[in-house]
Scaffold this motif. Structure first.
Motif, mmCIF file in Angstrom:
data_model
loop_
_atom_site.group_PDB
_atom_site.id
_atom_site.type_symbol
_atom_site.label_atom_id
_atom_site.label_comp_id
_atom_site.label_asym_id
_atom_site.label_seq_id
_atom_site.Cartn_x
_atom_site.Cartn_y
_atom_site.Cartn_z
ATOM 1 N N GLU A 154 -2.207 -51.394 -10.216
ATOM 2 C CA GLU A 154 -2.811 -51.031 -11.503
ATOM 3 C C GLU A 154 -4.250 -50.565 -11.279
ATOM 4 O OE1 GLU A 154 -1.551 -50.862 -14.652
ATOM 5 O OE2 GLU A 154 0.390 -51.244 -13.711
ATOM 6 N N ARG A 155 -4.596 -49.504 -11.996
ATOM 7 C CA ARG A 155 -5.943 -48.944 -11.923
ATOM 8 C C ARG A 155 -6.504 -48.853 -13.336
ATOM 9 N NH1 ARG A 155 -6.682 -46.437 -7.044
ATOM 10 N NH2 ARG A 155 -8.290 -45.057 -7.821
ATOM 11 N N GLY A 156 -7.801 -48.930 -13.429
ATOM 12 C CA GLY A 156 -8.449 -48.809 -14.721
ATOM 13 C C GLY A 156 -9.848 -48.259 -14.549
ATOM 14 N N HIS A 157 -10.562 -48.199 -15.650
ATOM 15 C CA HIS A 157 -11.948 -47.733 -15.628
ATOM 16 C C HIS A 157 -12.781 -48.648 -16.502
ATOM 17 C CE1 HIS A 157 -10.094 -44.109 -14.023
ATOM 18 N NE2 HIS A 157 -11.286 -43.869 -13.512
ATOM 19 N N TRP A 158 -13.909 -49.055 -15.972
ATOM 20 C CA TRP A 158 -14.866 -49.864 -16.717
ATOM 21 C C TRP A 158 -15.872 -48.884 -17.296
ATOM 22 C CZ3 TRP A 158 -19.125 -53.356 -14.301
ATOM 23 C CH2 TRP A 158 -19.712 -54.146 -15.310
ATOM 24 N N HIS A 159 -15.992 -48.857 -18.616
ATOM 25 C CA HIS A 159 -16.881 -47.924 -19.297
ATOM 26 C C HIS A 159 -18.174 -48.635 -19.666
ATOM 27 C CE1 HIS A 159 -13.661 -44.992 -19.551
ATOM 28 N NE2 HIS A 159 -12.868 -46.009 -19.868
ATOM 29 N N MET A 160 -19.284 -48.063 -19.228
ATOM 30 C CA MET A 160 -20.587 -48.615 -19.574
ATOM 31 C C MET A 160 -21.643 -47.530 -19.434
ATOM 32 S SD MET A 160 -20.650 -48.763 -16.160
ATOM 33 C CE MET A 160 -19.491 -49.992 -15.782
ATOM 34 N N GLY A 161 -22.578 -47.575 -20.353
ATOM 35 C CA GLY A 161 -23.698 -46.636 -20.290
ATOM 36 C C GLY A 161 -23.270 -45.179 -20.217
ATOM 37 N N GLY A 162 -22.183 -44.815 -20.867
ATOM 38 C CA GLY A 162 -21.721 -43.431 -20.845
ATOM 39 C C GLY A 162 -21.008 -43.030 -19.567
ATOM 40 N N ALA A 163 -20.830 -43.960 -18.650
ATOM 41 C CA ALA A 163 -20.145 -43.662 -17.391
ATOM 42 C C ALA A 163 -18.845 -44.447 -17.325
ATOM 43 C CB ALA A 163 -21.039 -44.018 -16.209
ATOM 44 N N SER A 164 -17.986 -44.009 -16.438
ATOM 45 C CA SER A 164 -16.709 -44.661 -16.217
ATOM 46 C C SER A 164 -16.588 -44.969 -14.724
ATOM 47 C CB SER A 164 -15.584 -43.730 -16.667
ATOM 48 O OG SER A 164 -14.341 -44.306 -16.438
ATOM 49 N N VAL A 165 -16.396 -46.255 -14.400
ATOM 50 C CA VAL A 165 -16.332 -46.680 -13.007
ATOM 51 C C VAL A 165 -14.905 -47.149 -12.700
ATOM 52 C CG1 VAL A 165 -17.300 -48.245 -11.288
ATOM 53 C CG2 VAL A 165 -18.748 -47.376 -13.116
#
Length: 154
Positions: free
Chosen positions: A120-131
């Motif tokens: 499983e993969r995801g993205h952590w969204h913070m400060g207008g960025a996606s990690v």
């Protein structure tokens, strides 16, 4: 690994106040600290797995932090051993966590503790960025995996 503007906007005081408000709200969420000589040197928080499709038998490590000077001293390993033992004794069948894809040090740490990426993969969204993040899991029932020790009445 995280955008600098996001890091610059963090406040220790605000984070501490927010965490104080959360303590005790959900009895299924557990905060555990490690101390040395009266000082907190590590912290882990766990609770029910928050992912879609999770069952009541799935737990999650939400966060694990160790003071920079204490990395490599066994503090993190002991915190993980503790929460895995508690999860097993509570009858959980699996434990999950999310880790930044680029955080190779943390990934090696979790792999040594018996966690494996489950695809499983995801993205952590913070400060207008996606990690990008990867999900790791450890099966708690059945035969122990590397780093778990014997499966006894922990």
């Amino acid at each position: 690994m995280l955008p600098q503007d996001y890091l610059d906007g963090l406040s220790v005081e605000e984070d501490a106040e927010q965490r104080r408000k959360q303590f005790g709200r959900n009895p299924k969420v557990r905060n555990v600290v490690a101390e040395r000589d009266g000082a907190v040197v590590g912290w882990v928080v766990t609770g029910p797995c928050r992912d879609v499709g999770a069952t009541g038998l799935d737990g999650e490590i939400y966060a694990l932090y160790v003071a920079p000077a204490m990395i490599g001293t066994g503090v993190g390993r002991e915190l993980v051993r503790h929460v895995i033992a508690r999860a097993r004794s509570a009858g959980l069948e699996s434990m999950y966590l999310w880790v930044l894809e680029e955080n190779h040090r943390a990934r090696r740490f979790y792999e040594a503790a018996g966690f494996v990426p489950d695809g499983e993969r995801g993205h952590w969204h913070m400060g207008g960025a996606s990690v990008p993040e990867l999900r790791y899991m450890q099966v708690l029932s059945g035969v122990p995996t590397a780093g778990q020790g014997e499966r006894t009445g922990l």
